[in-house]
Every structure is written in C-alpha cells, then in structure tokens.
Design a protein around this motif. Structure first.
Motif, mmCIF file in Angstrom:
data_model
loop_
_atom_site.group_PDB
_atom_site.id
_atom_site.type_symbol
_atom_site.label_atom_id
_atom_site.label_comp_id
_atom_site.label_asym_id
_atom_site.label_seq_id
_atom_site.Cartn_x
_atom_site.Cartn_y
_atom_site.Cartn_z
ATOM 1 N N TYR A 168 -27.343 -10.557 24.562
ATOM 2 C CA TYR A 168 -26.850 -11.160 25.719
ATOM 3 C C TYR A 168 -25.443 -11.319 25.942
ATOM 4 O O TYR A 168 -24.777 -11.205 26.871
ATOM 5 C CB TYR A 168 -27.681 -12.598 25.634
ATOM 6 C CG TYR A 168 -29.008 -12.668 26.101
ATOM 7 C CD1 TYR A 168 -29.421 -12.784 27.462
ATOM 8 C CD2 TYR A 168 -29.977 -12.152 25.384
ATOM 9 C CE1 TYR A 168 -30.685 -12.707 28.121
ATOM 10 C CE2 TYR A 168 -31.454 -12.195 25.438
ATOM 11 C CZ TYR A 168 -31.682 -12.473 27.033
ATOM 12 O OH TYR A 168 -33.152 -12.260 27.445
ATOM 13 N N ALA A 169 -24.911 -11.710 24.805
ATOM 14 C CA ALA A 169 -23.306 -11.747 24.922
ATOM 15 C C ALA A 169 -22.712 -10.467 25.095
ATOM 16 O O ALA A 169 -21.785 -10.498 25.877
ATOM 17 C CB ALA A 169 -22.878 -12.289 23.442
ATOM 18 N N LEU A 174 -20.606 -16.496 24.864
ATOM 19 C CA LEU A 174 -21.497 -16.878 25.953
ATOM 20 C C LEU A 174 -20.856 -18.410 26.256
ATOM 21 O O LEU A 174 -21.650 -18.925 27.108
ATOM 22 C CB LEU A 174 -22.676 -17.093 25.356
ATOM 23 C CG LEU A 174 -23.539 -15.753 25.037
ATOM 24 C CD1 LEU A 174 -24.847 -16.201 24.045
ATOM 25 C CD2 LEU A 174 -23.956 -15.235 26.274
ATOM 26 N N LYS A 189 -25.333 -15.195 30.395
ATOM 27 C CA LYS A 189 -25.494 -16.262 29.951
ATOM 28 C C LYS A 189 -26.724 -17.063 30.215
ATOM 29 O O LYS A 189 -27.279 -17.199 31.323
ATOM 30 C CB LYS A 189 -24.427 -17.049 30.577
ATOM 31 C CG LYS A 189 -22.987 -16.569 29.970
ATOM 32 C CD LYS A 189 -21.792 -17.553 30.177
ATOM 33 C CE LYS A 189 -20.590 -16.857 29.964
ATOM 34 N NZ LYS A 189 -19.204 -17.567 30.461
ATOM 35 N N ASN A 190 -27.388 -17.699 29.461
ATOM 36 C CA ASN A 190 -28.547 -18.435 29.494
ATOM 37 C C ASN A 190 -28.540 -19.539 28.345
ATOM 38 O O ASN A 190 -28.929 -19.349 27.312
ATOM 39 C CB ASN A 190 -29.707 -17.567 29.126
ATOM 40 C CG ASN A 190 -30.985 -18.497 29.642
ATOM 41 O OD1 ASN A 190 -31.299 -19.373 29.313
ATOM 42 N ND2 ASN A 190 -31.865 -17.689 30.659
ATOM 43 N N LEU A 191 -27.731 -20.579 28.704
ATOM 44 C CA LEU A 191 -27.360 -21.935 27.632
ATOM 45 C C LEU A 191 -28.962 -22.344 27.043
ATOM 46 O O LEU A 191 -29.127 -22.597 26.106
ATOM 47 C CB LEU A 191 -26.579 -22.668 28.398
ATOM 48 C CG LEU A 191 -25.371 -22.430 28.708
ATOM 49 C CD1 LEU A 191 -24.318 -23.542 29.288
ATOM 50 C CD2 LEU A 191 -24.680 -21.560 27.470
ATOM 51 N N ALA A 228 -20.837 -21.146 24.588
ATOM 52 C CA ALA A 228 -21.659 -22.259 24.178
ATOM 53 C C ALA A 228 -21.173 -22.883 23.141
ATOM 54 O O ALA A 228 -21.730 -22.333 21.903
ATOM 55 C CB ALA A 228 -23.051 -21.404 23.996
ATOM 56 N N SER A 288 -21.051 -14.327 19.141
ATOM 57 C CA SER A 288 -21.911 -14.417 20.213
ATOM 58 C C SER A 288 -21.759 -15.952 21.081
ATOM 59 O O SER A 288 -21.790 -15.822 22.449
ATOM 60 C CB SER A 288 -23.538 -14.217 20.194
ATOM 61 O OG SER A 288 -23.590 -12.849 19.654
#
Length: 260
Positions: free
Chosen positions: A155-156, A197, A161-163, A199, A193
């Motif tokens: 994903y990164a 992202l 992005k999907n927190l 996060a 990552s």
C-alpha cells in the motif's frame, strides 16, 4: 524447482518444450499453468517469451474461470518476482481477484498486494477491495509478520492510504505470537511503510524498537538506514535501538541517522 536445482541447459530445454504449441495446449487446468509459472520463476529462468506464452494460455476464458485464489496469486507472484509486467494479464487477474475476493486467505492478500506493488501496477479498485476484505473478515489472525509487512509495503509503495487498515494491522503486529516472528527486514518494511503512509503510531514504533533489541545480526545497511530514517522522520528518539542496530551492520562507515 523445489529441489533448488539450477541447471541452465535443463531449464532452457523445459522452456522450449513448454512453448511448443501442442504441449502448451495440453495444459488445460489453471493449477498446472500456475505451477509452471511459479517453477520457472523459482528457477530464475528470466524467459519472457515463455512466461508470456503461459500467460496467453491462462487468459483463455475456459481456463481462467477455473482459477482458484491460490492459482491466481502464484501467477501474480511469478511475474512480479521476475519483474515482468504484462498489463493485459494483470488486468484480467485483478478483475478476477475482485470477483473471488471472499475466498482470499491472508496469505493470498499479502502475496497479491506485494506482487502488484512490485510491478507498480496501480489499480485502486482491487486495493480497496482487499482492504475491505481484511477489515470485514477475520483474516488477521492467520497472518504472519511477513504478511503484514508485505501488505503495508504494498500500500505504501503504491501510495494508497487506508488508515483504518494500517491501525488494524499495527494492532495485530503487537500480538505476542506475531512479535516473535519479527526480523530486521519485516521491521524495516513496516516502519518505512508507516512513514510513507503518514501513519505515526508511537506506541507501535516503540514496541517494535524494544523487540528489535533482542534480534541478532547481521543487519544490512539499507534496512538499517530505512529504520533509522523512519524513527528520525517521526521524531521518535531511540538511542538504545540506534546503538544496538548500528553494531550489527557489518560495515565501518557511519550509518545515516546513527548519530541522531
């Protein structure tokens, strides 16, 4: 391939045989084609004409419709590990993956995510579908640390992005049985990552740092650099970790961030 036998002449002979039209047409089941693609990838054949010939056979509708999630991920991985992008095949596989997502296991999700990212094949629909599958199903308990690292890295790398997914994966990593499987490569992929992202998870980062103190070397320079960069970027000061990990890099040069 499972025996690890790498004989160039033998591999080339197999490849030539498989590209024979009559032999190729005898492959009527996707599992046979998937295992062939996987095997040649493991043997590092690098034979693009062969791989594309197998792809052409896999894309036959009467064969594709019989693909299992295991077959699909084996084919994706085989192309990704060799850096062979075949857009038409990827689109067909991704569309089919979305259709059969409910039967994807944790390992299938991790392999698919990693493979698409390794090929830089950007399809937000399948990434969103996999995220929803992970968030709505009890998949995480079946994951390894490497699975989590591969998913986050995927994903990164694609900038998706999907927190909520990141938080759920992070919480899973902190389970005692998961932390025991942590190695330097997974550690580096996870923290890199998280930064990419956006996060920032201080508790997770500190728990990972604590566990890294128990790991044994050697530690590669690139992995160490990624780890130090991630902690420095997030402003999380762990001098104990930096000192310990720096001592495990088999190089005399100073590491970026080692003096932070």
């Amino acid at each position: 391939a499972k025996l690890g036998v790498l004989h160039a002449g033998f591999i080339d002979g197999l490849a030539t045989s498989c590209m024979n039209s009559s032999v190729l047409k005898s492959f009527r089941h996707p599992s046979v084609l998937a295992k062939a693609a996987w095997g040649f990838a493991i043997l590092r054949s690098g034979n693009k004409p062969l791989m594309f010939a197998l792809a052409g056979r896999i894309m036959v509708p009467s064969i594709m419709c019989k693909c299992s999630s295991q077959d699909l991920t084996m084919v994706l991985w085989a192309f990704a590990i060799q850096g062979m992008l075949y857009p038409q095949l990827m689109d067909i596989l991704v569309n089919y993956a979305i259709d059969i997502m409910p039967i994807f296991t944790a390992q299938h999700v991790a392999t698919t995510t990693w493979s698409l990212a390794a090929l830089r094949f950007y399809r937000t629909d399948v990434m969103d579908c996999m995220a929803q599958h992970m968030l709505s199903q009890d998949l995480l308990s079946g994951m390894t640390v490497m699975d989590v690292a591969n998913i986050l890295w995927g994903y990164a790398s694609l900038g998706i992005k999907n927190l909520p997914l990141v938080k759920k994966l992070g919480a899973q990593v902190l389970q005692p049985n998961m932390l025991q499987g942590l190695d330097f490569e997974s550690f580096g992929d996870i923290v890199w990552s998280l930064v990419m992202l956006g996060a920032k998870e201080p508790y997770l980062m500190n728990q990972l740092a604590d566990h890294s103190l128990t790991l044994q070397g050697p530690l590669g320079l690139q992995v160490a650099s990624n780890i130090f960069w991630a902690y420095k970027t997030f402003g999380i000061l762990r001098k104990d970790m930096i000192k310990q990990l720096s001592s495990l890099v088999p190089l005399e040069q100073e590491l970026p961030g080692a003096s932070a």
